[in-house]
Design a protein around this motif. Structure first.
Motif, PDB file in Angstrom:
ATOM      1  N   ALA A   1      31.222  45.804  39.807  1.00 32.22           N
ATOM      2  CA  ALA A   1      32.383  46.467  39.402  1.00 32.22           C
ATOM      3  C   ALA A   1      31.760  47.946  39.111  1.00 32.22           C
ATOM      4  O   ALA A   1      30.963  48.402  38.657  1.00 32.22           O
ATOM      5  CB  ALA A   1      32.922  45.893  37.968  1.00 32.22           C
TER       6      ALA A   1
ATOM      7  N   VAL B   1      39.202  51.765  38.950  1.00 35.28           N
ATOM      8  CA  VAL B   1      38.215  50.662  38.688  1.00 35.28           C
ATOM      9  C   VAL B   1      38.170  49.609  40.019  1.00 35.28           C
ATOM     10  O   VAL B   1      39.331  49.575  40.443  1.00 35.28           O
ATOM     11  CB  VAL B   1      38.554  49.659  37.362  1.00 35.28           C
ATOM     12  CG1 VAL B   1      37.853  48.139  37.464  1.00 35.28           C
ATOM     13  CG2 VAL B   1      38.787  50.294  36.286  1.00 35.28           C
TER      14      VAL B   1
ATOM     15  N   VAL C   1      36.503  46.519  41.922  1.00 38.08           N
ATOM     16  CA  VAL C   1      35.806  45.024  41.785  1.00 38.08           C
ATOM     17  C   VAL C   1      35.388  44.401  43.149  1.00 38.08           C
ATOM     18  O   VAL C   1      36.266  44.420  44.012  1.00 38.08           O
ATOM     19  CB  VAL C   1      36.392  44.095  40.718  1.00 38.08           C
ATOM     20  CG1 VAL C   1      35.806  42.867  40.629  1.00 38.08           C
ATOM     21  CG2 VAL C   1      37.029  44.808  39.454  1.00 38.08           C
TER      22      VAL C   1
END
Length: 126
Positions: A54, A78, A80
């Motif tokens: 992440a 973000v 992931v």
């Protein structure tokens, strides 16, 4: 675990500059990119490695012109990634999600980038 921090004062200090604003365009003053990674060996039903990554990326606002009149806003992102890689036979499966929060993002010169994006890959070695 990794963390990258970059702070810079991007200015044109050349004597030939014609503008009183000396801040260089397209250069954010601050970029933060902390990253967390988790890896776990697995032996059943396959011998391999399971992983999770992440990353959070923050870029401060920046100017889109030399006069400093157009501003590209700050960005938060973000990312992931999860996957598994087996040893014998070597097979890897990865899934990555970019812009998990589905926020507005811009490229280097200010064009709008797509929202949340999902990428998947399968790899093998013969």
């Amino acid at each position: 675990h990794d963390i990258d921090v970059a702070a810079m004062d991007s200015r044109d200090v050349s004597p030939e500059r014609t503008l009183t604003n000396d801040v260089l365009p397209f250069q954010p003053r601050l970029v933060l990119a902390p990253r967390a990674a988790f890896t776990r060996a697995v032996s059943s039903p396959v011998d391999g490695e399971l992983f999770f990554h992440a990353r959070y990326v923050y870029e401060a606002n920046r100017y889109a012109d030399r006069a400093g009149t157009k501003v590209i806003p700050e960005q938060h992102d973000v990312e992931v990634e999860v996957g598994i890689v087996t040893r014998e036979p070597h097979i890897g499966v990865r899934v990555r999600i970019d812009n998990v929060l589905d926020r507005a993002r811009f490229d280097r010169v200010g064009f709008v980038l797509p929202g949340r994006s999902v990428y998947a890959a399968i790899e093998t070695r013969l």
